[in-house]
Write a protein that holds these residues in place. Structure first.
Motif, PDB file in Angstrom:
ATOM      1  N   ASP A 340       0.805  -1.217   0.000  1.00  0.00           N
ATOM      2  CA  ASP A 340       0.000   0.000   0.000  1.00  0.00           C
ATOM      3  C   ASP A 340       0.835   1.262   0.000  1.00  0.00           C
ATOM      4  N   GLY A 341       2.168   1.148  -0.090  1.00  0.00           N
ATOM      5  CA  GLY A 341       3.033   2.333  -0.133  1.00  0.00           C
ATOM      6  C   GLY A 341       3.365   2.884   1.235  1.00  0.00           C
ATOM      7  N   LYS A 342       3.009   2.197   2.295  1.00  0.00           N
ATOM      8  CA  LYS A 342       3.302   2.637   3.656  1.00  0.00           C
ATOM      9  C   LYS A 342       3.669   1.419   4.500  1.00  0.00           C
ATOM     10  N   ILE A 343       4.406   1.693   5.579  1.00  0.00           N
ATOM     11  CA  ILE A 343       4.836   0.636   6.494  1.00  0.00           C
ATOM     12  C   ILE A 343       4.144   0.872   7.821  1.00  0.00           C
ATOM     13  N   ASP A 344       3.258  -0.048   8.203  1.00  0.00           N
ATOM     14  CA  ASP A 344       2.595   0.096   9.494  1.00  0.00           C
ATOM     15  C   ASP A 344       3.421  -0.612  10.574  1.00  0.00           C
ATOM     16  N   GLN A 345       2.918  -0.575  11.795  1.00  0.00           N
ATOM     17  CA  GLN A 345       3.676  -1.101  12.925  1.00  0.00           C
ATOM     18  C   GLN A 345       3.790  -2.620  12.878  1.00  0.00           C
ATOM     19  N   GLU A 346       2.771  -3.307  12.386  1.00  0.00           N
ATOM     20  CA  GLU A 346       2.833  -4.763  12.292  1.00  0.00           C
ATOM     21  C   GLU A 346       3.871  -5.212  11.272  1.00  0.00           C
ATOM     22  N   GLU A 347       3.914  -4.516  10.131  1.00  0.00           N
ATOM     23  CA  GLU A 347       4.907  -4.856   9.108  1.00  0.00           C
ATOM     24  C   GLU A 347       6.328  -4.611   9.621  1.00  0.00           C
ATOM     25  N   LEU A 348       6.522  -3.513  10.356  1.00  0.00           N
ATOM     26  CA  LEU A 348       7.850  -3.242  10.905  1.00  0.00           C
ATOM     27  C   LEU A 348       8.245  -4.300  11.931  1.00  0.00           C
ATOM     28  N   ARG A 349       7.293  -4.761  12.741  1.00  0.00           N
ATOM     29  CA  ARG A 349       7.586  -5.786  13.739  1.00  0.00           C
ATOM     30  C   ARG A 349       7.952  -7.114  13.068  1.00  0.00           C
ATOM     31  N   ASP A 350       7.271  -7.454  11.944  1.00  0.00           N
ATOM     32  CA  ASP A 350       7.576  -8.701  11.234  1.00  0.00           C
ATOM     33  C   ASP A 350       8.991  -8.669  10.652  1.00  0.00           C
ATOM     34  N   VAL A 351       9.390  -7.513  10.094  1.00  0.00           N
ATOM     35  CA  VAL A 351      10.744  -7.416   9.523  1.00  0.00           C
ATOM     36  C   VAL A 351      11.796  -7.492  10.622  1.00  0.00           C
ATOM     37  N   LEU A 352      11.534  -6.871  11.768  1.00  0.00           N
ATOM     38  CA  LEU A 352      12.496  -6.947  12.873  1.00  0.00           C
ATOM     39  C   LEU A 352      12.637  -8.370  13.386  1.00  0.00           C
ATOM     40  N   SER A 353      11.540  -9.113  13.446  1.00  0.00           N
ATOM     41  CA  SER A 353      11.624 -10.518  13.852  1.00  0.00           C
ATOM     42  C   SER A 353      12.388 -11.340  12.831  1.00  0.00           C
ATOM     43  N   GLN A 354      12.238 -11.001  11.545  1.00  0.00           N
ATOM     44  CA  GLN A 354      12.974 -11.705  10.497  1.00  0.00           C
ATOM     45  C   GLN A 354      14.474 -11.484  10.628  1.00  0.00           C
ATOM     46  N   PHE A 355      14.853 -10.280  11.088  1.00  0.00           N
ATOM     47  CA  PHE A 355      16.268  -9.943  11.265  1.00  0.00           C
ATOM     48  C   PHE A 355      16.750 -10.237  12.697  1.00  0.00           C
ATOM     49  N   LEU A 367      10.274   3.529  18.654  1.00  0.00           N
ATOM     50  CA  LEU A 367      10.934   3.531  17.351  1.00  0.00           C
ATOM     51  C   LEU A 367       9.961   3.928  16.250  1.00  0.00           C
ATOM     52  N   PHE A 368       8.758   3.416  16.315  1.00  0.00           N
ATOM     53  CA  PHE A 368       7.772   3.750  15.285  1.00  0.00           C
ATOM     54  C   PHE A 368       7.361   5.226  15.375  1.00  0.00           C
ATOM     55  N   ASP A 369       7.183   5.735  16.599  1.00  0.00           N
ATOM     56  CA  ASP A 369       6.822   7.146  16.760  1.00  0.00           C
ATOM     57  C   ASP A 369       7.950   8.061  16.311  1.00  0.00           C
ATOM     58  N   TYR A 370       9.200   7.625  16.488  1.00  0.00           N
ATOM     59  CA  TYR A 370      10.336   8.447  16.059  1.00  0.00           C
ATOM     60  C   TYR A 370      10.393   8.566  14.535  1.00  0.00           C
ATOM     61  N   CYS A 371      10.075   7.482  13.825  1.00  0.00           N
ATOM     62  CA  CYS A 371      10.129   7.509  12.358  1.00  0.00           C
ATOM     63  C   CYS A 371       8.865   8.119  11.747  1.00  0.00           C
ATOM     64  N   ASP A 372       7.747   8.008  12.416  1.00  0.00           N
ATOM     65  CA  ASP A 372       6.482   8.539  11.895  1.00  0.00           C
ATOM     66  C   ASP A 372       6.366  10.008  12.305  1.00  0.00           C
TER      67      ASP A 372
END
Length: 580
Positions: A340-355, A367-372
Motif C-alpha cells: 500500500d506504499g506505507k509501512i505500518d507497525q505490524e509490518e515493521l515488527r515482522d521485519v524486525l523478527s525476520q532480522f 521507534l515507530f513514533d520516532y520515524c512517523d
C-alpha cells in the motif's frame, strides 16, 4: 668506709618560677654527671697500651716493610716470629751489577780473551767485527758482481693478485679447480656447501635439509631478546610484590583511580558510601531544551537512555538494509508487505523478527513514533529514506526516480511515493540524486539562528543580538559600552575589534557600510528586484519569479533575504536579461 650518697641538686634551679609549689613535680630527675667540655678534654698523661695488646696492632695495620704476623691469644707463646716458610734460595748477581758491571782489570781481560779464543767466530774475526769470507771462495771469482741462488721471475703485482682483472665467472671457474682436493686435505668448504660425511643417500635426496629451521625476523626481536637478561624479562612479566605498609601509605596520601582521596578516613570512621553536603537534584531540562524552547512535556533530560537505544537499533537497521538490498526501493518493498506504499507497525515488527531483533513493545512503539513524523500511524517512503537508510551509500538511480514519482509504485491515493520536489542532488552540481532531508520539529531553532560561519562578510560590532534570545555570557560584549581609556589588563572585546580574517581580507560590503544584518534581513519582491538591478545582474522576469519562489521555500515564514536569493541564483546558473 661506705660511700656517702650525695644529695640530688635541682638542675633547673633558678630557671623558672614555680607557681604552685604544693603540687609535686612530675618526671624523672637526672643528676648532672659531666658536661660536654669535660668529655672533649684530653686526659694527661695518656694511658700506656700494654705490650700484650700492642703486638696485635701489627695484624691490622703493619708498618711499611714489616711482616704481617697473626698472633693467637694474648697469653700464647711467641712462635710466629721464629717461623720461616718456603725454600731458602742463594743470592746471585743483583740487578744493579748486571746493568752497571764493575770495571775489570787487565788481568781479567786477558783471562776473558783466552776463554773466548776457543770459539770459531773469534778465530775468523775478533769480537765485534765480521769476518772476511773471501779466503774460502774459489780463485778468480768476482766477489762483487757474482750472485748465487735461483733467479725469481716477476709474475704479477700484489694489486692484480688481490683484485685480478677477470670476470666473476672466470674467478669462480678458477676457484673450482682443485676444490675437491682442498676439501679432503684442508677441510675447505664454500659458504653454504654441504659437508660430505659419507652417508648413504640412496633412499633420500642428497640436498635434503634436516633439523628445525632457525627463526629469522627482520625487525630485530631476537637481538633485543639477547640484550635483555632472562631475570629482567621474568621480573617484568611477573607480579610486582609491594609491601602492604607502602600500599596502605599510598592509599592514604595519594589519589587512587575511581576513589576519593580521604587522608583522615580512619579517624572519622564513616561508612564508604557516606556523602557530605546537600544533595542537589538535576534539573528536568537541559541546554538543548532551552535552546529549542521545548515544552515541559517534551523535555529529553530523562530520556537519554531510551534515545541511545533507539539510535543503536536504527544504525543496525541501516546496516541490514545496506547489506541485503541493492536499492532503496527494493528495501522499502520488502518492508511493505501489503504493497500500500506505507509501512505500518505490524509490518515493521515482522521485519524486525525476520532480522532477529525481538524488541520490547515499549521500545517498538518509541521507534515507530520516532520515524512517523506526520503521526498518521504509518511510515512513508520519504520517512523511511531519512531514518532507516544510509543516504550517502544508497542513492536513487534514474529508473528508481521514475518509479517512485509515477504510478508504478503508488500509495493509497494513487499518487507516487514521493513528489518531484523531494528529490534533490546529493551534492551541489552533482548528477547523483537522493531524497531531501526531513527536519524534525524539535530540531528547528526557535529564533531562526544563523551560525557565525554562515554569515558572509561579517563585520564585528554591526550584528546586534537584541532581536534574538541569547543565553550565557557573549564572547563579544556589544551590550557594554567601551571605556574611553582601557587598561592593559582589560581583555574584553567590546565589539570594536575585528578578527584576523577581517583585517587580512576586508570585504567590499564592509567598505560600503553593508553588514550581515542587511544581508540576512527579509526583503520585499520590489526591493529585491531593485537591489539586483543596481548590482548589474541580468535575468528574465520568469527567472526572477522562479528564484524568488525557491528562495521563499527555504524559510519557515516565506521570507527572502539577499543572501538566500543569491544562493538560489548561483545554483540555477542562469544569466539572462532582466527588464527593469
Amino acid at each position: 668506709m661506705p660511700a656517702v650518697l650525695q644529695p640530688l641538686r635541682p638542675v633547673y634551679k633558678g630557671k623558672f618560677t614555680d607557681t604552685d609549689p604544693v603540687l609535686c613535680t612530675a618526671g624523672k630527675l637526672v643528676p648532672i654527671t659531666g658536661s660536654v667540655s669535660k668529655c672533649l678534654t684530653e686526659i694527661q698523661p695518656r694511658i700506656i697500651t700494654p705490650p700484650t695488646v700492642k703486638k696485635f696492632f701489627n695484624c691490622r695495620n703493619p708498618k711499611p716493610g714489616a711482616a704481617t704476623i697473626f698472633y693467637g691469644k694474648a697469653n700464647d707463646p711467641d712462635v710466629a716470629s721464629s717461623l720461616q716458610h718456603g725454600v731458602s734460595s742463594k743470592s746471585s748477581h743483583s740487578v744493579a751489577s748486571l746493568i752497571n758491571p764493575p770495571i775489570r782489570t787487565r788481568v781479567e781481560h786477558i783471562f776473558s780473551d783466552k776463554i773466548t779464543a776457543a770459539y770459531p767466530s773469534h778465530q775468523r774475526a775478533p769480537l765485534g767485527k765480521s769476518h772476511d769470507q773471501a779466503p774460502g771462495l774459489p780463485e778468480g771469482l768476482d766477489i762483487y758482481n757474482t750472485t748465487f741462488g735461483k733467479r725469481v721471475l716477476k709474475d704479477i703485482s700484489a694489486g692484480e693478485l688481490i683484485n685480478p682483472p677477470k670476470t666473476r665467472q672466470q674467478i669462480n671457474e678458477e676457484s673450482l679447480e682443485g676444490h675437491s682436493l682442498y676439501r679432503i686435505t684442508h677441510n675447505d668448504y664454500n659458504t653454504g656447501e654441504q659437508v660430505d660425511r659419507k652417508y648413504d643417500w640412496s633412499r633420500i635426496s642428497k640436498d635434503s635439509a634436516f633439523g628445525i629451521e632457525t627463526p629469522y625476523f627482520s625487525d630485530g626481536r631476537m637481538t633485543a631478546k639477547s640484550l635483555h637478561w632472562l631475570t629482567e624479562m621474568q621480573l617484568k612479566k611477573s607480579a610486582r610484590i609491594v609491601s602492604k605498609n607502602i600500599d596502605d601509605f599510598k592509599a592514604k596520601t595519594q589519589p587512587q583511580v575511581g576513589k576519593v582521596l580521604d587522608p583522615i578516613a580512619d579517624t572519622r570512621k564513616v561508612p564508604p558510601d557516606h556523602t557530605f553536603g546537600v544533595l542537589l537534584h538535576p534539573d528536568e531540562y537541559g541546554v538543548g531544551d532551552l535552546i529549542y524552547n521545548k515544552t515541559p512535556t517534551k523535555f529529553s533530560r530523562e530520556n537519554d537512555r531510551e534515545k541511545g537505544t533507539l539510535t543503536i537499533i536504527r544504525q543496525h537497521l541501516k546496516k541490514i538494509n545496506f547489506q541485503n538490498f541493492k536499492s532503496l526501493l527494493e528495501a522499502f518493498r520488502h518492508y511493505d508487505k501489503n504493497g500500500d506504499g506505507k509501512i505500518d507497525q505490524e509490518e515493521l515488527r515482522d521485519v524486525l523478527s525476520q532480522f532477529n531483533l525481538n524488541l520490547d513493545p515499549k521500545i517498538m512503539d518509541d521507534l515507530f513514533d520516532y520515524c512517523d513524523l506526520e503521526g498518521v500511524g504509518a511510515i512513508n517512503f520519504l520517512e523511511f529514506a531519512n531514518f532507516l537508510n544510509w543516504k550517502d551509500k544508497m542513492p536513487i538511480g534514474e529508473r528508481e526516480q521514475k518509479i517512485i514519482t509515477k504510478g508504478n509504485a503508488t500509495n493509497d491515493d494513487g499518487c507516487g511515493l514521493v513528489a518531484h520536489e523531494d528529490i534533490v542532488p546529493l551534492e551541489i552540481g552533482s548528477s547523483v540524486k537522493t531524497l531531501r532531508t526531513i527536519t524534525r520539529k524539535e530540531d528547528k531553532s526557535n529564533g531562526h539562528y544563523s551560525k557565525s560561519s554562515s554569515l558572509i562578510n561579517a563585520v564585528v560590532g554591526n550584528y546586534s543580538p537584541e532581536d534574538f534570545p541569547t543565553y550565557g555570557v557573549p564572547t563579544i560584549r556589544t551590550d557594554l559600552a567601551a571605556p574611553r581609556f582601557r587598561r592593559i589588563s582589560d581583555t574584553i572585546n567590546y565589539g570594536d575589534e575585528a578578527t584576523a580574517t577581517a583585517l587580512l581580507n576586508p570585504s567590499i560590503f564592509a567598505q560600503r557600510q553593508v553588514y550581515e544584518k542587511d544581508m540576512f534581513s527579509g526583503r520585499s519582491k520590489e526591493e529585491m528586484k531593485q537591489i539586483f538591478c543596481k548590482a548589474g545582474v541580468d535575468m528574465t522576469r520568469g527567472t526572477f519569479e522562479e528564484v524568488w519562489k525557491r528562495a521563499a521555500m527555504r524559510h519557515l515564514k516565506g521570507e527572502v533575504s539577499v543572501e538566500t536569493f543569491r544562493e538560489v541564483l548561483d545554483e540555477t546558473q542562469i544569466s539572462e536579461t532582466l527588464t527593469c
